[in-house]
Every structure is written in C-alpha cells, then in structure tokens.
Design a protein around this motif. Structure first.
Motif, PDB file in Angstrom:
ATOM      1  N   LEU A 399      47.007  74.333   8.513  1.00 20.52           N
ATOM      2  CA  LEU A 399      45.690  73.703   8.668  1.00 20.52           C
ATOM      3  C   LEU A 399      44.789  74.691   9.391  1.00 20.52           C
ATOM      4  N   ASP A 402      39.652  71.895   9.520  1.00 23.31           N
ATOM      5  CA  ASP A 402      39.983  70.469   9.436  1.00 23.31           C
ATOM      6  C   ASP A 402      38.852  69.654   8.804  1.00 23.31           C
ATOM      7  N   TYR A 408      45.234  63.379   6.260  1.00 24.23           N
ATOM      8  CA  TYR A 408      46.167  63.976   7.206  1.00 24.23           C
ATOM      9  C   TYR A 408      47.481  63.209   7.291  1.00 24.23           C
ATOM     10  N   ASP A 420      49.594  73.922  12.655  1.00 22.60           N
ATOM     11  CA  ASP A 420      48.322  73.248  12.925  1.00 22.60           C
ATOM     12  C   ASP A 420      47.467  74.086  13.867  1.00 22.60           C
ATOM     13  N   ARG A 422      44.269  73.448  14.369  1.00 22.00           N
ATOM     14  CA  ARG A 422      43.099  72.649  14.741  1.00 22.00           C
ATOM     15  C   ARG A 422      43.420  71.409  15.555  1.00 22.00           C
ATOM     16  N   ARG A 424      45.039  68.585  14.736  1.00 15.35           N
ATOM     17  CA  ARG A 424      44.807  67.309  14.059  1.00 15.35           C
ATOM     18  C   ARG A 424      46.079  66.494  13.859  1.00 15.35           C
TER      19      ARG A 424
END
Length: 435
Positions: A399, A402, A408, A420, A422, A424
């Motif tokens: 990711l 986002d 998600y 990940d 970001r 999220r």
C-alpha cells in the motif's frame, strides 16, 4: 496604459486574462476567472492538451468536464499560438519549475515561456509569475527581459510574483478561498496585482517585494518538508522499538498548543515539497550560507523509498522468498490520495527499485488507468483490478497511496502479505508489515 487604467479595466471585468500553462495550477485559475465573468485565453505548448480542452474534456480528473464546458460557453479559448498573447491584458505564468539531474533549479520552462511571449507583449499589460522559484527570479530573469522591449516596469508594463497555493483534490480549499500572497516589482505593479487577484480571490496578502513573495512560498513548503522528514525519522526509530508511530502522533495531537501532527509515508511526492527546498539551498550558496537543516530533511525523505523496499525484502525473506521472481502489487501510484497526479510520486521510485531487484511488478490505481509517459520513468503497465482471486496470486501487496476507493477489508482478507506504508491496516494481523 497607466496602472489606473488597467485597474479600472480589471474592476469592470473587461480585462482579458491570459493563463500560460494549463495544468494543475493554470486550469483552476482559468475556471475561476471565467466564473467571475472575465474573458479568458489559455496558452499551452501541448497540442494534445489544448485539443482535449477545446473539445470540452478536462485533462485533470478532479476538475469536472462540466466546469470546463461552462468556461468555453462563456468564451474561454485554449490555444498553442503564443502570438495571441497580445490580446491579453494580463498574462499569468503557471509553468513547471523542476530540478535538473544535479538537483539544481531548472528555470528552462519559465525562461522559454517568457522568451516566447516577448515578441507579442505590449504596453499596459500585467505579467504575474506563479511558478515556485528562488528569491530573485522575478527581478533577475523576468524584469530584464521585459525591459529589453523598452518597457518601463511600473509605468507602461507591470510585473508581480504571486505564488500558487493549489492543493489538488483537497475538498476543503478551493482557488478562491486560499489567501493569495502578491509582491510587486514596484508599488504600481503591486497595486495592479492586488486588484487582479482581489477580483477573484477572497483574501489577497500584499508583501513588500517579489523576493518576499518568492521566499514565502519556499518557507511554506520547506516547513512541511522538514516536519515530514522529522516524523519519517521518528517512524524508523519507533519501528525499531516496536512502537506504533501513528498512535504516538495521534496522542501527541491531543495537546491543544505547540504541536501540529504530520504523518509518515513512503517518501515525498508532488510538484512542491520534494523540489522547492532545493531552490533555496541552491540560492543560499550565492550568499555563503549552508542550509544544513533543509538538506538533512531532504536526505531523510529521499531515503524513504529505499526504506520501504527494505521492509518488503525483509517481509518476503521471513516467508522464505526473495524479491527476485516475486509478484508484487503496488496499490496507488499517485503521489497523494484521491488524485491522478503522479509528479515525483514515491511509488514510482519504489517500483523501479523493486524491478531492478528482479520483482514482477503490477499496480492498481483507480485514478490512473494506464501508466503515463514520464520524462525519467518508464513502465509498460495498466492498472489491474483488485479482486479476491487476483490478490491471492501476489507474493506481496504494497500500500503506497491510500486512495479512498480501495476496499481495505477485502484486501486484508485475501492478500497473503501486505506491506503498509500508509498505516491503513490493522497492524495486529500477522500478514501486515508496517513500513
């Protein structure tokens, strides 16, 4: 024409506004001036863009076709014919100011644009430069060229610098609600510039010189770059300590004074923050000043794509896999969420590094269906659809940006490994690796 005559023409909305450069900065100005009743002429060197806009199609995703068509119905024209610049009472320059391969300012677009306009400018016009640049550009590069035409700036020609403050895709601020800084080459120039922008912008902030306005823009973006560099470095420290940096930031943000939250990411992107600080560091050397703080932030932020790649390497290694031969899906290649803008996107740098290591790269971005032609980056790819069965075929899903359109929960359920960058996803899941 005196400044008073030009100001009267602006106030009557009879002044024709020429916007040079019809991109993320120029097109919103076109629409704003048109919506406020001004006749507008757009100038751009890109024939395909001009043809697209003439047909009523916006080249920028978050700017709707309907707004462009309304401007055309009100008389807006787009053209590649710079000889028509003499028709305009105002020329607003919105062209790129990138860095060259030595990370030094490249004013080629600005200089070439002014040189193309010079044979066609006339007395009584106002020229405004909006492109981000180093202090002194307007005085050193634009003014002497205008004076070559035997114009006296402040008497029969007017020159200002007013930095753009666009934030593509931000629904909370629009062209007219963002205060507009404006500096003039002379007091008469400033008066004309304030009249121009005051006719379409809610608040104009006059400053004492073009140099002040130029440095204002740089300070705004250097402030962000330095603080993002700090939080990116904090992320690396927190990660080594097993601490969730985003939880730390959210907790610190409850302090009602003295703290502004900045969030880490895979690197800097966009047309301003990765580039603008180096305009000042370059100019500062002329004055014998070393901008160590700014350059350190640049080093930290510039290293973040490599940090993300290292996290991918480690995550695959923990699963007895190497990057070479792995199928990796990059989610989001725009530089920020919910836009189609790829300028300086860290996603692209990450993709290149992974490709160089032998990975098989795919991407998904609902805002960028086909990887576009870029000056320094080349991928023959189209966006893939994010579906459960497809996700299970990848060794790793990164990711990187986002976008709100990503599902998600579905991605978390079906992707075998997620890196990940970001914050999220639920970091408690074994398949989630935070980067």
């Amino acid at each position: 024409m005196s400044s008073r005559k030009l100001i009267e023409k602006i106030q009557a909305k009879d002044a024709k506004i020429g916007i040079v450069g019809l991109g993320y900065v120029g097109l919103p100005l076109v629409l704003r001036f048109s919506e406020m009743g001004f006749p507008v002429l757009g100038l751009d060197i890109a024939e395909d863009k001009v043809e697209m806009m003439t047909g009523g199609r916006s080249p920028i995703e978050h700017i709707g076709h309907d707004r462009l068509r309304a401007a055309i119905a009100a008389g807006f024209e787009a053209t590649t014919d710079f000889s028509r610049a003499g028709e305009a009472d105002v020329l607003i320059l919105c062209v790129p100011t990138p860095l060259n391969k030595y990370r030094e300012p490249d004013l080629g677009f600005v200089v070439d644009t002014v040189e193309s306009l010079l044979p066609h400018i006339r007395t009584g016009q106002l020229m405004s430069l909006e492109s981000t640049t180093y202090p002194g550009t307007t005085v050193e590069e634009l003014a002497p060229r205008i004076e070559r035409r035997d114009f006296t700036i402040g008497e029969d020609y007017f020159l200002v610098y007013s930095p753009e403050r666009e934030d593509p895709g931000n629904p909370d601020f629009t062209t007219h609600t963002i205060p507009k800084v404006c500096g003039g080459h002379t007091p008469a120039c400033l008066e004309a510039g304030v009249a121009l922008y005051g006719s379409v912008i809610d608040r104009v902030v006059p400053v004492s010189s073009t140099q002040v306005a130029e440095l204002t823009k740089l300070l705004e973006n250097i402030h962000r770059a330095v603080n993002i560099g700090l939080v990116n470095e904090m992320k690396i420290v927190a990660d080594r300590m097993g601490i969730n940096i985003r939880e730390v930031i959210d907790a610190a943000a409850t302090k009602p004074f003295g703290f502004v939250p900045y969030y880490p990411g895979p690197g800097l992107g966009g047309h301003c923050i990765p580039i603008d600080p180096f305009y000042l560091t370059w100019k500062a050397r002329e004055y014998g000043v070393s901008t160590r703080f700014i350059e350190l932030a640049g080093e930290v932020n510039g290293a973040m794509p490599e940090y993300v790649v290292d996290k991918i390497k480690g995550a695959l290694n923990d699963r007895c896999k190497s990057v070479r031969g792995s199928k990796i899906l990059v989610l989001g290649i725009a530089y920020k969420p919910n836009v189609d803008d790829m300028r300086e996107s860290p996603s692209v740098f990450i993709m290149e590094k992974l490709r160089d290591l032998g990975a098989e790269i795919s991407y998904s971005d609902p805002h960028i269906p086909v990887f576009p032609p870029m000056r320094e980056h080349h991928f023959d790819l189209s966006s893939v659809e994010v579906m459960p069965e497809a996700l299970r075929q990848y060794d790793c899903v990164l990711l990187a940006t986002d976008h709100a359109k990503f599902d998600y929960d579905m991605i978390a359920e079906h992707a075998p490994l997620i890196v990940d960058a970001r914050g999220r996803f639920d970091r408690a899941l074994d398949k989630i690796v935070n980067a």
